[in-house]
Design a protein around this motif. Structure first.
Motif, PDB file in Angstrom:
ATOM      1  N   HIS A   1      12.104  10.198  17.978  1.00 37.45           N
ATOM      2  CA  HIS A   1      12.991  11.507  18.428  1.00 37.45           C
ATOM      3  C   HIS A   1      14.073  11.666  17.427  1.00 37.45           C
ATOM      4  CE1 HIS A   1      14.971  14.370  20.685  1.00 37.45           C
ATOM      5  NE2 HIS A   1      15.971  13.867  20.754  1.00 37.45           N
ATOM      6  N   VAL A   2      14.611  10.266  16.723  1.00 38.45           N
ATOM      7  CA  VAL A   2      15.764  10.320  15.800  1.00 38.45           C
ATOM      8  C   VAL A   2      14.773  11.054  14.399  1.00 38.45           C
ATOM      9  CG1 VAL A   2      17.166   8.953  14.100  1.00 38.45           C
ATOM     10  CG2 VAL A   2      17.021   8.479  16.391  1.00 38.45           C
ATOM     11  N   ARG A   3      13.704  10.448  14.140  1.00 36.95           N
ATOM     12  CA  ARG A   3      13.075  10.981  13.113  1.00 36.95           C
ATOM     13  C   ARG A   3      12.708  12.475  13.016  1.00 36.95           C
ATOM     14  NH1 ARG A   3      12.575   9.586   8.378  1.00 36.95           N
ATOM     15  NH2 ARG A   3      12.346   7.536   7.865  1.00 36.95           N
ATOM     16  N   ARG A   4      12.457  13.136  14.180  1.00 41.12           N
ATOM     17  CA  ARG A   4      12.536  14.555  14.198  1.00 41.12           C
ATOM     18  C   ARG A   4      13.591  15.147  14.107  1.00 41.12           C
ATOM     19  NH1 ARG A   4       8.643  13.451  18.442  1.00 41.12           N
ATOM     20  NH2 ARG A   4      10.361  13.188  20.078  1.00 41.12           N
ATOM     21  N   ILE A   5      14.682  14.534  14.269  1.00 43.20           N
ATOM     22  CA  ILE A   5      16.045  15.205  13.835  1.00 43.20           C
ATOM     23  C   ILE A   5      16.241  15.127  12.214  1.00 43.20           C
ATOM     24  CG2 ILE A   5      18.393  15.128  14.331  1.00 43.20           C
ATOM     25  CD1 ILE A   5      17.913  14.851  17.336  1.00 43.20           C
ATOM     26  N   HIS A   6      15.899  14.004  11.804  1.00 44.43           N
ATOM     27  CA  HIS A   6      16.089  13.421  10.446  1.00 44.43           C
ATOM     28  C   HIS A   6      14.748  13.554   9.830  1.00 44.43           C
ATOM     29  CE1 HIS A   6      20.353  13.198  10.721  1.00 44.43           C
ATOM     30  NE2 HIS A   6      20.382  12.484  11.740  1.00 44.43           N
ATOM     31  N   PRO A   7      13.990  14.543   9.607  1.00 40.72           N
ATOM     32  CA  PRO A   7      12.766  14.355   9.103  1.00 40.72           C
ATOM     33  C   PRO A   7      12.545  13.685   7.772  1.00 40.72           C
ATOM     34  CG  PRO A   7      13.253  16.623   9.230  1.00 40.72           C
ATOM     35  CD  PRO A   7      14.200  15.848   9.857  1.00 40.72           C
ATOM     36  N   ALA A   8      13.768  13.779   6.857  1.00 38.52           N
ATOM     37  CA  ALA A   8      13.702  13.464   5.319  1.00 38.52           C
ATOM     38  C   ALA A   8      14.517  12.128   5.340  1.00 38.52           C
ATOM     39  CB  ALA A   8      14.115  14.664   4.468  1.00 38.52           C
TER      40      ALA A   8
ATOM     41  N   GLU B   1      21.523  16.935  25.248  1.00 36.07           N
ATOM     42  CA  GLU B   1      22.002  17.620  24.252  1.00 36.07           C
ATOM     43  C   GLU B   1      23.174  16.887  23.281  1.00 36.07           C
ATOM     44  OE1 GLU B   1      20.475  19.955  22.540  1.00 36.07           O
ATOM     45  OE2 GLU B   1      22.131  20.469  21.395  1.00 36.07           O
ATOM     46  N   GLN B   2      24.022  16.322  24.247  1.00 34.86           N
ATOM     47  CA  GLN B   2      25.175  15.610  23.564  1.00 34.86           C
ATOM     48  C   GLN B   2      24.255  14.233  22.884  1.00 34.86           C
ATOM     49  OE1 GLN B   2      27.047  13.656  26.808  1.00 34.86           O
ATOM     50  NE2 GLN B   2      28.486  12.537  25.519  1.00 34.86           N
ATOM     51  N   ILE B   3      23.318  13.872  23.307  1.00 34.50           N
ATOM     52  CA  ILE B   3      22.519  12.901  22.386  1.00 34.50           C
ATOM     53  C   ILE B   3      22.066  13.344  21.143  1.00 34.50           C
ATOM     54  CG2 ILE B   3      20.997  10.923  22.324  1.00 34.50           C
ATOM     55  CD1 ILE B   3      21.743  10.623  25.416  1.00 34.50           C
ATOM     56  N   ASN B   4      21.565  14.378  21.182  1.00 34.00           N
ATOM     57  CA  ASN B   4      20.767  14.831  19.889  1.00 34.00           C
ATOM     58  C   ASN B   4      22.074  15.362  18.857  1.00 34.00           C
ATOM     59  OD1 ASN B   4      18.278  14.978  21.125  1.00 34.00           O
ATOM     60  ND2 ASN B   4      18.796  17.061  21.904  1.00 34.00           N
ATOM     61  N   ARG B   5      22.933  15.717  19.569  1.00 35.81           N
ATOM     62  CA  ARG B   5      24.384  15.922  18.489  1.00 35.81           C
ATOM     63  C   ARG B   5      24.642  14.614  17.907  1.00 35.81           C
ATOM     64  NH1 ARG B   5      26.223  21.133  19.075  1.00 35.81           N
ATOM     65  NH2 ARG B   5      25.857  21.950  21.296  1.00 35.81           N
ATOM     66  N   SER B   6      24.694  13.639  18.732  1.00 39.19           N
ATOM     67  CA  SER B   6      25.141  12.398  17.939  1.00 39.19           C
ATOM     68  C   SER B   6      24.187  11.816  17.172  1.00 39.19           C
ATOM     69  CB  SER B   6      25.361  11.211  19.115  1.00 39.19           C
ATOM     70  OG  SER B   6      26.294  11.753  20.076  1.00 39.19           O
ATOM     71  N   ILE B   7      22.992  12.213  17.274  1.00 40.92           N
ATOM     72  CA  ILE B   7      21.765  11.649  16.640  1.00 40.92           C
ATOM     73  C   ILE B   7      22.087  12.441  15.137  1.00 40.92           C
ATOM     74  CG2 ILE B   7      19.358  11.638  16.004  1.00 40.92           C
ATOM     75  CD1 ILE B   7      19.033  11.078  19.076  1.00 40.92           C
ATOM     76  N   TYR B   8      22.321  13.698  15.166  1.00 41.47           N
ATOM     77  CA  TYR B   8      22.388  14.533  14.183  1.00 41.47           C
ATOM     78  C   TYR B   8      23.527  14.375  13.333  1.00 41.47           C
ATOM     79  CZ  TYR B   8      22.728  18.220  10.918  1.00 41.47           C
ATOM     80  OH  TYR B   8      22.966  19.174   9.706  1.00 41.47           O
ATOM     81  N   TRP B   9      24.554  13.852  13.922  1.00 41.46           N
ATOM     82  CA  TRP B   9      25.985  13.617  13.365  1.00 41.46           C
ATOM     83  C   TRP B   9      25.973  12.160  12.649  1.00 41.46           C
ATOM     84  CZ3 TRP B   9      28.688   9.241  15.360  1.00 41.46           C
ATOM     85  CH2 TRP B   9      29.842   9.214  14.729  1.00 41.46           C
TER      86      TRP B   9
END
Ligand SMILES: Nc1nc2c(ncn2[C@@H]2O[C@H](COP(=O)(O)OP(=O)(O)OP(=O)(O)O)[C@@H](O)[C@H]2O)c(=O)[nH]1
Length: 254
Positions: free
Chosen positions: A140-147, A107-115
């Motif tokens: 995975h990064v793309r899913r978090i930042h789809p646009a 989860e920590q990585i997902n937060r970092s990707i989003y941030w």
């Protein structure tokens, strides 16, 4: 105001395997207004994520680290003649799931990707499985930042270990092209310039993508809080650890 972590008090100046220079840290409030570049370094285990960051920030190579818990490093850099606040997030490793379709990603990585605004995707040229992790990681990064545009670079680390090479340079080039970013082969162990060029390129891309804005960029996809602020305790602990192991293994002190 600029805070420095405690400088090492006993060091062997002949060794390149220890962190000799404290990484400058400063509070978020000291950020350069409207110029805040946030990048995250991602990749499989043991590919050299921490080594690359430390090399970039200190010009030094540290031989061995404990497994990474995700430190955030902050400093000011000069980008095309302009002062920019840079934050670099180190992350724990990601790994492929058994079916190789998905990722084990904390989860920590997902937060970092989003941030983050920019992404350093790292594999080791000596480890083909770390290379195979990159495409799913990018998805995975793309899913978090789809646009929108995702500033990304691909780094094939450990280029000093040519005899152990498992990933050809053109495989790196091809993969990078498919991600829409450049490919850098680098050695955190042996070469500061290559590492510096790679990180600086990404910082430039991020800065351009932000277009002078204040970092409030694309916010589609998942809604996740930013990761924890600069981890001073972690840095201090690492210094103490390095110094105590140095004290045990060598009688050379300054
Ligand atoms: N030969 C060589 N070894 C390297 C290089 N970069 C890192 N290493 C070594 O590779 C090992 C892993 O480096 P780390 O920086 O801890 O790798 P990491 O990706 O952060 O590892 P995790 O914490 O498992 O995610 C260490 O023993 C480093 O000394 C390099 O460019 N060349």
């Amino acid at each position: 105001m600029r805070l420095l972590v405690d400088p090492p008090r006993t060091m062997n100046s002949g060794s390149s395997n220890f962190l000799l220079v404290p990484i400058p840290e400063y509070p978020v409030l000291d950020c350069v207004p409207n110029k805040n570049v946030k990048i995250v370094v991602l990749g499989a285990s043991n590919v050299g994520k921490t080594a690359l960051i430390v090399r970039f920030l200190t010009k030094r190579f540290i031989g061995d680290y404990e497994a990474n818990t995700g430190a955030l490093y902050s400093r000011k850099i000069n980008l095309d003649g302009e002062q920019v606040s840079l934050q670099v997030q180190d992350t724990p490793c990601v790994s492929l799931q058994d079916d190789a379709e998905g990722l084990y990603c904390q989860e920590q990585i997902n937060r970092s990707i989003y941030w983050a605004d920019g992404y350093v995707l790292v594999f080791s040229i000596t480890d083909h499985s770390s290379y195979r992790t990159i495409q799913p990681l990018y998805q995975h990064v793309r899913r978090i930042h789809p646009a929108g545009n995702i500033p990304v670079i691909l780094v094939g680390n450990k280029s000093d270990l040519l005899r152990a090479r498992q990933v050809a340079a053109d495989e790196g080039e091809t993969l990078a092209a498919s991600l829409g970013g450049p490919y850098f082969e680098a050695s955190a162990r042996e070469n500061h310039e290559g590492v510096h060029a790679a990180f600086l390129h990404l910082c430039g891309e991020v800065s351009r993508a932000l277009g002078g804005g204040n970092g409030e960029k694309r916010r589609g996809g998942l809604h996740l809080a930013r990761p924890k602020s600069p981890n001073m305790q972690e840095l201090k602990r690492r210094f103490r650890q390095v110094l105590s192991s140095k004290g045990k293994s060598s009688t050379n002190t300054l």
